[in-house]
Motif scaffolding. Structure first.
Motif, PDB file in Angstrom:
ATOM      1  N   SER A 158      -7.378   8.867  10.682  1.00  0.00           N
ATOM      2  CA  SER A 158      -6.445   9.885  11.168  1.00  0.00           C
ATOM      3  C   SER A 158      -6.568  11.107  10.273  1.00  0.00           C
ATOM      4  O   SER A 158      -7.570  11.261   9.563  1.00  0.00           O
ATOM      5  CB  SER A 158      -5.014   9.335  11.151  1.00  0.00           C
ATOM      6  OG  SER A 158      -4.553   9.197   9.823  1.00  0.00           O
ATOM      7  N   ASP A 159      -5.537  11.947  10.269  1.00  0.00           N
ATOM      8  CA  ASP A 159      -5.571  13.111   9.384  1.00  0.00           C
ATOM      9  C   ASP A 159      -5.107  12.761   7.979  1.00  0.00           C
ATOM     10  O   ASP A 159      -5.017  13.630   7.111  1.00  0.00           O
ATOM     11  CB  ASP A 159      -4.712  14.250   9.966  1.00  0.00           C
ATOM     12  CG  ASP A 159      -3.250  13.861  10.135  1.00  0.00           C
ATOM     13  OD1 ASP A 159      -2.929  12.657   9.998  1.00  0.00           O
ATOM     14  OD2 ASP A 159      -2.434  14.758  10.417  1.00  0.00           O
ATOM     15  N   ALA A 160      -4.804  11.478   7.722  1.00  0.00           N
ATOM     16  CA  ALA A 160      -4.382  11.041   6.394  1.00  0.00           C
ATOM     17  C   ALA A 160      -5.591  10.825   5.490  1.00  0.00           C
ATOM     18  O   ALA A 160      -6.713  10.591   5.955  1.00  0.00           O
ATOM     19  CB  ALA A 160      -3.593   9.745   6.497  1.00  0.00           C
ATOM     20  N   VAL A 193       0.774   2.519   8.052  1.00  0.00           N
ATOM     21  CA  VAL A 193       0.903   3.178   6.754  1.00  0.00           C
ATOM     22  C   VAL A 193       0.036   4.417   6.731  1.00  0.00           C
ATOM     23  O   VAL A 193      -1.176   4.346   7.016  1.00  0.00           O
ATOM     24  CB  VAL A 193       0.510   2.227   5.596  1.00  0.00           C
ATOM     25  CG1 VAL A 193       0.638   2.948   4.251  1.00  0.00           C
ATOM     26  CG2 VAL A 193       1.389   0.985   5.610  1.00  0.00           C
ATOM     27  N   TRP A 194       0.615   5.580   6.433  1.00  0.00           N
ATOM     28  CA  TRP A 194      -0.090   6.880   6.362  1.00  0.00           C
ATOM     29  C   TRP A 194       0.021   7.370   4.922  1.00  0.00           C
ATOM     30  O   TRP A 194       1.113   7.453   4.364  1.00  0.00           O
ATOM     31  CB  TRP A 194       0.571   7.858   7.323  1.00  0.00           C
ATOM     32  CG  TRP A 194      -0.110   9.180   7.528  1.00  0.00           C
ATOM     33  CD1 TRP A 194      -0.909   9.547   8.564  1.00  0.00           C
ATOM     34  CD2 TRP A 194      -0.035  10.334   6.680  1.00  0.00           C
ATOM     35  NE1 TRP A 194      -1.334  10.842   8.433  1.00  0.00           N
ATOM     36  CE2 TRP A 194      -0.829  11.360   7.273  1.00  0.00           C
ATOM     37  CE3 TRP A 194       0.610  10.604   5.466  1.00  0.00           C
ATOM     38  CZ2 TRP A 194      -0.961  12.628   6.713  1.00  0.00           C
ATOM     39  CZ3 TRP A 194       0.463  11.873   4.901  1.00  0.00           C
ATOM     40  CH2 TRP A 194      -0.324  12.858   5.528  1.00  0.00           C
ATOM     41  N   VAL A 195      -1.102   7.598   4.293  1.00  0.00           N
ATOM     42  CA  VAL A 195      -1.126   8.005   2.885  1.00  0.00           C
ATOM     43  C   VAL A 195      -1.741   9.402   2.782  1.00  0.00           C
ATOM     44  O   VAL A 195      -2.859   9.649   3.209  1.00  0.00           O
ATOM     45  CB  VAL A 195      -1.936   7.023   2.034  1.00  0.00           C
ATOM     46  CG1 VAL A 195      -1.928   7.436   0.561  1.00  0.00           C
ATOM     47  CG2 VAL A 195      -1.392   5.596   2.195  1.00  0.00           C
ATOM     48  N   VAL A 207      -3.042  -0.231   9.452  1.00  0.00           N
ATOM     49  CA  VAL A 207      -1.949  -1.081   9.920  1.00  0.00           C
ATOM     50  C   VAL A 207      -2.004  -2.376   9.133  1.00  0.00           C
ATOM     51  O   VAL A 207      -3.063  -3.010   9.034  1.00  0.00           O
ATOM     52  CB  VAL A 207      -2.064  -1.378  11.427  1.00  0.00           C
ATOM     53  CG1 VAL A 207      -0.996  -2.394  11.862  1.00  0.00           C
ATOM     54  CG2 VAL A 207      -1.935  -0.100  12.251  1.00  0.00           C
ATOM     55  N   GLN A 208      -0.860  -2.757   8.541  1.00  0.00           N
ATOM     56  CA  GLN A 208      -0.787  -4.040   7.852  1.00  0.00           C
ATOM     57  C   GLN A 208       0.219  -4.934   8.569  1.00  0.00           C
ATOM     58  O   GLN A 208       1.160  -4.447   9.207  1.00  0.00           O
ATOM     59  CB  GLN A 208      -0.415  -3.868   6.384  1.00  0.00           C
ATOM     60  CG  GLN A 208       0.905  -3.182   6.119  1.00  0.00           C
ATOM     61  CD  GLN A 208       1.136  -2.977   4.629  1.00  0.00           C
ATOM     62  OE1 GLN A 208       0.437  -3.525   3.777  1.00  0.00           O
ATOM     63  NE2 GLN A 208       2.131  -2.173   4.284  1.00  0.00           N
ATOM     64  N   TYR A 209      -0.005  -6.243   8.484  1.00  0.00           N
ATOM     65  CA  TYR A 209       0.778  -7.200   9.264  1.00  0.00           C
ATOM     66  C   TYR A 209       1.690  -7.982   8.334  1.00  0.00           C
ATOM     67  O   TYR A 209       1.228  -8.784   7.522  1.00  0.00           O
ATOM     68  CB  TYR A 209      -0.168  -8.116  10.044  1.00  0.00           C
ATOM     69  CG  TYR A 209      -1.025  -7.322  11.002  1.00  0.00           C
ATOM     70  CD1 TYR A 209      -0.525  -6.920  12.235  1.00  0.00           C
ATOM     71  CD2 TYR A 209      -2.317  -6.927  10.651  1.00  0.00           C
ATOM     72  CE1 TYR A 209      -1.289  -6.167  13.111  1.00  0.00           C
ATOM     73  CE2 TYR A 209      -3.093  -6.173  11.516  1.00  0.00           C
ATOM     74  CZ  TYR A 209      -2.582  -5.798  12.740  1.00  0.00           C
ATOM     75  OH  TYR A 209      -3.336  -5.026  13.605  1.00  0.00           O
ATOM     76  N   LEU A 210       2.988  -7.743   8.474  1.00  0.00           N
ATOM     77  CA  LEU A 210       3.981  -8.280   7.559  1.00  0.00           C
ATOM     78  C   LEU A 210       4.917  -9.244   8.279  1.00  0.00           C
ATOM     79  O   LEU A 210       5.175  -9.103   9.480  1.00  0.00           O
ATOM     80  CB  LEU A 210       4.796  -7.129   6.952  1.00  0.00           C
ATOM     81  CG  LEU A 210       3.979  -6.004   6.310  1.00  0.00           C
ATOM     82  CD1 LEU A 210       4.903  -4.882   5.843  1.00  0.00           C
ATOM     83  CD2 LEU A 210       3.162  -6.539   5.148  1.00  0.00           C
TER      84      LEU A 210
END
Length: 458
Positions: free
Chosen positions: A110-112, A451-453, A117-120
């Motif tokens: 993405s633009d991050a 999650v976007w960092v 995606v993490q599975y919790l």
């Protein structure tokens, strides 16, 4: 005080009577599940896997003891009961080995600077289960949920309380962390309390269409996800180019596993006319040779029906179909004597509208329908409100091509329809929604967290 009663379908004798959980006990069970979740969700896949592997090893070492509980409470032949315990152990081992890979984060560009995606885990999950495969369905529910980091509360069918206690006892015997898996011995109406408890985060239900509709409605009102595996009227298409001997072998087996009390058993055998009579002859030969009797005897291939009301309904379906024009080639008569046995039955000349075609038959009753050609067979196969599983007997290429046009969650070409820990299973239409097993099943009850960092690129 109310009780849950288990009755041996071979004799009609009561074998177990246990107190039903009170509302306070249901709440206390969920309290323990929530407390256990706080620690269990932080464990590693390796730590969770060690617990599941220990559970599997215990079941393999105690297969006869555990299998006998099934046999005495719901009449499954011991040869099948042992096999079910081993299959449940396999499910535990499979997820212990593969859960980490199935739940590995998915990197999505993405633009991050980084996005994935993490599975919790979600929290305590409720499993509402039926009587017909007590151990297998319990582990189909709990093995992926536990390996994902959830805790499990199992509300088993009230007719198999000994099975429920035995399954929970396996976790206690191996020293599993207290509270990660519990059985709540509750009456069916009390399941609503558990679904509405705010600590329960999701519900897995296997059972009847009516029961699934009720569970889904309650869960939806609480905005909780559900997976439903409901009834089926599974078609088995046999075309003129099929290997008829192999087809007859497999269809006969599929129809009588667990005395025919299986959602994914072949229920409507749809045969192309040029080979119809030959296949009926082959089926009659195989079905008539089956041994019906005491499920404790290893020579028995077909045990009793689990309850008298289920046998009565099955006989109604058979007699109504015969009255409507079906031909009874084998069976069809209620036997004398103790227990709730039903003879292996073969009906031909069955057409749409007959009870044995439009309703799910839960017993050792094979229903054969004739189709003029492959297109007509496909139309008959899809002429049902259900969509659980289907099978096709023809060339492999032709069967694969037909699978795309069959409305079912699972299609087998030239083989027996079965559940397998490695492969997803589940239905469409009135057979339910969601998937269990395989990589798809373990992702049903997780938080797919994006999650976007930053910083933002470019």
């Amino acid at each position: 005080m109310s009780f849950l009663t288990a009755t041996d379908p071979t004799s009609g004798a009561v074998v177990r009577r246990v107190p039903a959980a009170t509302p306070e006990q249901i709440t206390a069970t969920i309290d323990r599940a929530q407390s256990a979740f706080e620690g269990w969700r932080t464990t590693s896949f390796e730590e969770r896997g060690d617990v599941l592997r220990a559970v599997a090893a215990y079941m393999r070492e105690n297969v006869d003891k555990l299998g006998m509980v099934m046999t005495e409470e719901m009449g499954k032949p011991m040869t099948e009961s042992r096999g079910e315990v081993i299959k449940a152990a396999w499910a535990a081992e499979y997820y212990a080995e593969h859960a980490e890979a199935h739940l590995a984060p998915d990197v999505l560009e993405s633009d991050a600077t980084s996005s994935y995606v993490q599975y919790l885990p979600l929290g305590p999950v409720l499993g509402v289960l039926p009587w017909n495969a007590p151990f297998w369905l319990a582990f189909r529910f709990c093995a992926p949920a536990l390996m994902a980091g959830n805790t499990c509360v199992m509300k088993h069918d009230p007719h198999v309380p000994g099975c429920a206690e035995a399954i929970a006892g396996v976790f206690e015997a191996v020293g599993a962390p207290p509270g990660i898996f519990q059985a709540v011995l509750a009456e069916t109406p009390d399941v609503e309390q558990a679904i509405r408890d705010p600590r329960i985060q999701a519900v897995s239900f296997t059972g009847s269409e009516r029961g699934g509709s009720a569970v889904a409605s309650i869960a939806a009102s609480e905005v909780k996800p559900t997976v439903l595996e409901l009834g089926g009227s599974d078609p088995c298409i046999v075309l003129a180019d099929a290997d008829l001997v192999q087809a007859a072998d497999v269809i006969a087996l599929s129809r009588i596993i667990n005395a025919g009390q299986s959602c994914i058993a072949a229920k409507r055998i749809i045969v192309e006319r040029p080979v119809h009579d030959e296949l009926v002859e082959l089926l009659a030969e195989r079905l008539s040779a089956l041994v019906v009797g005491d499920p404790r005897d290893d020579a028995t291939q077909v045990g009793p029906i689990a309850r008298p009301d289920l046998r009565d309904n099955l006989h109604r379906q058979v007699t109504e179909s015969i009255a409507a024009g079906a031909t009874c080639v084998l069976g069809g008569e209620l036997p004398d004597g103790d227990g709730w046995f039903y003879p292996v039955t073969l009906l031909t000349d069955v057409v749409p509208g007959m009870a044995a075609c439009t309703e799910e038959t839960f017993g050792p009753v094979a229903v054969v329908m004739a189709a003029d050609d492959a297109d007509a067979a496909l139309a008959l196969a899809n002429d049902t409100p259900y969509g659980l599983a289907a099978s096709v007997w023809t060339s492999a290429a032709r069967g694969e091509a037909m699978a795309r046009h069959i409305f079912a969650g699972q299609v087998t070409v030239n083989g027996i329809v079965k559940s397998d820990p490695r492969l997803p299973s589940g239905g469409i239409r009135r057979s339910g929604y969601g998937r269990e097993l395989g990589p798809h099943g373990i992702r049903e009850f997780v938080n797919a967290q994006q999650v976007w960092v930053g910083p933002k690129k470019g």
